[in-house]
Design a protein around this motif. Structure first.
Motif, PDB file in Angstrom:
ATOM      1  N   MET A   1       0.886  -1.156   0.037  1.00  0.00           N
ATOM      2  CA  MET A   1      -0.065   0.015   0.063  1.00  0.00           C
ATOM      3  C   MET A   1       0.729   1.230   0.094  1.00  0.00           C
ATOM      4  N   ARG A   2       1.919   1.268   0.682  1.00  0.00           N
ATOM      5  CA  ARG A   2       2.980   2.435   0.746  1.00  0.00           C
ATOM      6  C   ARG A   2       3.451   2.703  -0.533  1.00  0.00           C
ATOM      7  N   GLU A   3       4.066   1.667  -1.437  1.00  0.00           N
ATOM      8  CA  GLU A   3       4.426   1.746  -2.665  1.00  0.00           C
ATOM      9  C   GLU A   3       3.534   2.208  -3.649  1.00  0.00           C
ATOM     10  N   PHE A   4       2.145   1.978  -3.253  1.00  0.00           N
ATOM     11  CA  PHE A   4       1.146   2.524  -4.335  1.00  0.00           C
ATOM     12  C   PHE A   4       0.927   3.708  -4.005  1.00  0.00           C
ATOM     13  N   SER A   5       0.737   4.294  -2.813  1.00  0.00           N
ATOM     14  CA  SER A   5       0.580   5.650  -2.485  1.00  0.00           C
ATOM     15  C   SER A   5       1.562   6.599  -3.063  1.00  0.00           C
ATOM     16  N   TRP A   6       2.661   6.128  -2.939  1.00  0.00           N
ATOM     17  CA  TRP A   6       3.925   6.902  -3.570  1.00  0.00           C
ATOM     18  C   TRP A   6       3.812   6.914  -5.171  1.00  0.00           C
ATOM     19  N   LYS A   7       3.543   5.805  -5.770  1.00  0.00           N
ATOM     20  CA  LYS A   7       3.653   5.754  -7.135  1.00  0.00           C
ATOM     21  C   LYS A   7       2.242   6.812  -7.438  1.00  0.00           C
ATOM     22  N   TYR A   8       1.204   6.393  -6.962  1.00  0.00           N
ATOM     23  CA  TYR A   8       0.123   7.229  -7.359  1.00  0.00           C
ATOM     24  C   TYR A   8       0.471   8.824  -7.234  1.00  0.00           C
ATOM     25  N   ALA A  10       3.515  10.306  -7.317  1.00  0.00           N
ATOM     26  CA  ALA A  10       4.522  10.636  -8.505  1.00  0.00           C
ATOM     27  C   ALA A  10       3.597  10.748  -9.667  1.00  0.00           C
ATOM     28  N   LEU A  11       2.694   9.945 -10.237  1.00  0.00           N
ATOM     29  CA  LEU A  11       2.034   9.996 -11.235  1.00  0.00           C
ATOM     30  C   LEU A  11       0.950  11.314 -11.276  1.00  0.00           C
ATOM     31  N   THR A  12       0.236  11.609 -10.379  1.00  0.00           N
ATOM     32  CA  THR A  12      -0.780  12.591 -10.177  1.00  0.00           C
ATOM     33  C   THR A  12      -0.425  13.710  -9.508  1.00  0.00           C
TER      34      THR A  12
END
Length: 52
Positions: A1-8, A10-12
């Motif tokens: 979940m932590r990686e997802f929130s960072w990637k999200y 970074a993208l948005t």
């Protein structure tokens, strides 16, 4: 979940996803590993005769 929130984030550039990332990071840092029995040092066990 932590990686997802960072990637999200970074993208948005979504600030809420960054705040979620930071909150999870702080929570992970605040876990007391001594209480749950996890130590950072790895204890080496002596080898039995005949083992390498």
């Amino acid at each position: 979940m932590r990686e997802f929130s960072w990637k999200y984030f970074a993208l948005t550039g979504d600030v809420e996803s960054y705040l979620l990332f930071k909150a999870m990071e702080e929570q992970q840092d605040s876990i007391n590993t001594d209480v749950i029995g996890i130590q950072d040092d790895v204890e080496e066990l002596p080898l039995e005769d005949g083992q390498l």
